[in-house]
Design a protein around this motif. Sequence first.
Motif, PDB file in Angstrom:
ATOM      1  N   ILE A 185     -40.269  24.094 -42.275  1.00 13.84           N
ATOM      2  CA  ILE A 185     -40.473  24.090 -43.717  1.00 13.84           C
ATOM      3  C   ILE A 185     -41.762  24.856 -43.988  1.00 13.84           C
ATOM      4  O   ILE A 185     -42.820  24.530 -43.427  1.00 13.84           O
ATOM      5  N   ALA A 186     -41.667  25.892 -44.827  1.00 11.88           N
ATOM      6  CA  ALA A 186     -42.846  26.652 -45.236  1.00 11.88           C
ATOM      7  C   ALA A 186     -43.405  26.019 -46.502  1.00 11.88           C
ATOM      8  O   ALA A 186     -42.666  25.739 -47.447  1.00 11.88           O
ATOM      9  N   VAL A 187     -44.714  25.786 -46.501  1.00 14.06           N
ATOM     10  CA  VAL A 187     -45.394  25.153 -47.629  1.00 14.06           C
ATOM     11  C   VAL A 187     -46.344  26.169 -48.253  1.00 14.06           C
ATOM     12  O   VAL A 187     -47.189  26.749 -47.558  1.00 14.06           O
ATOM     13  N   GLN A 197     -48.972  26.099 -44.827  1.00 18.25           N
ATOM     14  CA  GLN A 197     -48.443  25.374 -43.670  1.00 18.25           C
ATOM     15  C   GLN A 197     -47.029  25.840 -43.352  1.00 18.25           C
ATOM     16  O   GLN A 197     -46.249  26.175 -44.256  1.00 18.25           O
ATOM     17  N   ARG A 198     -46.710  25.888 -42.076  1.00 13.36           N
ATOM     18  CA  ARG A 198     -45.321  25.908 -41.615  1.00 13.36           C
ATOM     19  C   ARG A 198     -45.206  24.776 -40.617  1.00 13.36           C
ATOM     20  O   ARG A 198     -45.937  24.742 -39.622  1.00 13.36           O
ATOM     21  N   ILE A 199     -44.306  23.851 -40.859  1.00 12.22           N
ATOM     22  CA  ILE A 199     -44.174  22.696 -39.990  1.00 12.22           C
ATOM     23  C   ILE A 199     -42.753  22.622 -39.464  1.00 12.22           C
ATOM     24  O   ILE A 199     -41.779  22.848 -40.200  1.00 12.22           O
ATOM     25  N   SER A 200     -42.614  22.312 -38.191  1.00 11.50           N
ATOM     26  CA  SER A 200     -41.299  22.211 -37.552  1.00 11.50           C
ATOM     27  C   SER A 200     -40.473  21.111 -38.205  1.00 11.50           C
ATOM     28  O   SER A 200     -40.999  20.099 -38.670  1.00 11.50           O
ATOM     29  N   THR A 201     -39.156  21.317 -38.217  1.00 12.70           N
ATOM     30  CA  THR A 201     -38.246  20.254 -38.646  1.00 12.70           C
ATOM     31  C   THR A 201     -37.743  19.441 -37.452  1.00 12.70           C
ATOM     32  O   THR A 201     -36.930  18.541 -37.629  1.00 12.70           O
ATOM     33  N   TYR A 202     -38.201  19.778 -36.268  1.00 16.94           N
ATOM     34  CA  TYR A 202     -37.897  19.009 -35.054  1.00 16.94           C
ATOM     35  C   TYR A 202     -36.382  18.853 -34.874  1.00 16.94           C
ATOM     36  O   TYR A 202     -35.879  17.800 -34.506  1.00 16.94           O
ATOM     37  N   GLY A 203     -35.706  19.957 -35.132  1.00 22.23           N
ATOM     38  CA  GLY A 203     -34.258  20.016 -34.983  1.00 22.23           C
ATOM     39  C   GLY A 203     -33.801  21.429 -35.301  1.00 22.23           C
ATOM     40  O   GLY A 203     -34.613  22.330 -35.507  1.00 22.23           O
ATOM     41  N   GLU A 204     -32.488  21.629 -35.360  1.00 22.96           N
ATOM     42  CA  GLU A 204     -31.936  22.964 -35.543  1.00 22.96           C
ATOM     43  C   GLU A 204     -31.175  23.081 -36.857  1.00 22.96           C
ATOM     44  O   GLU A 204     -30.356  22.249 -37.191  1.00 22.96           O
TER      45      GLU A 204
END
Length: 337
Positions: free
Chosen positions: A261-263, A276-283
């Motif tokens: 997710i890009a913030v 911020q760019r934070i992983s979604t911990y999935g695909e």
Amino acid sequence: MHILIGGYTKHESDGIYQFDFIGAGNEAHLEQRRNVVKVGGPTYFQKDGDFIFTIKNEDGHGGIATYENGRLVSQLLHEGSSPAYVGINKDKHLLYTANYHTGVLAVISYDEKGQLTLLDQVKHESRALGPRPEQVDSAHPHYFDQTPGGHLVSCDLGQDRVDFYDFDGQHLTHLASYQNEDGFGTRHLVFDPSGSYFYVAGELSSQVNVVKFDEENWMFQNVATCSTIPASWDQHNGAAAIRLSKDGKFLYVSNRGHDSIAVFEVQDDHSLKLIQRISTYGEFPRDFNWDEDEKYVVAANQNSNNATLYQRASDGTLALLVKDIAVPEGTRVLFTD
């Protein structure tokens, strides 16, 4: 508080699942996953009271259906593919659907019993298709919903275009268009609180286009365009869901491929600053959403069959709370009471 997650039903999913939201702060988590609506392909849906209005496919037919407490109440199905998006006006009891495959936009009413009636529909003709492989076959409207001024707006991925309509209660009339760059892949948009700007997510370009907007005179000004992925990213990515905080200060876009997710922080001139760019911990995170107070965010990862819970800070950034929440083929997230 509850969270509804639905999506494709090609593998393990039986339709729409509900979770209980438990705890607060760092202790917040989701519990008691249960299938509350058994339906084929609920890739997008809306809720009004006890009614869930969902996309549905069944035996080669697609459309929209009403469910009340898990029971089918009404449906409008046609031969072929189902829509990709459902918008809602709860005050007027109207639903708006966009069919990516057929090019059809529709306005549907529902009564106090949830019965559905088609009021009008228009088909996007393939006049100026984009250059990318996903665009060259036909028009592909992916979004149809309301504007701040009470009109309707669609996003056409196939033609890189935003279209505006009037609806007089019976008929749709085209009013104006805004053209994105060739290959942008116009997917979804959000309006700022003033109604004077909108932000368009480009699925194929992995960009957000900021547009100044005059809804009275149908004038548009291209303000800025920014990327949702790092410049070094050279693998496939498609921008998907886009959300703007109620105060208009922070914009969020999901990346399918970069799986993040890009913030963005909205600047005074409405341009965007990546914070911020934070992983979604999935695909393949197609959708994410938040609660009424915008304190918690849930992202659904379609291809890895899991969801992720974040806490949202006052500076707009997201912090991971829980990952690997099992839910199959999720493409739509909705917080409910």
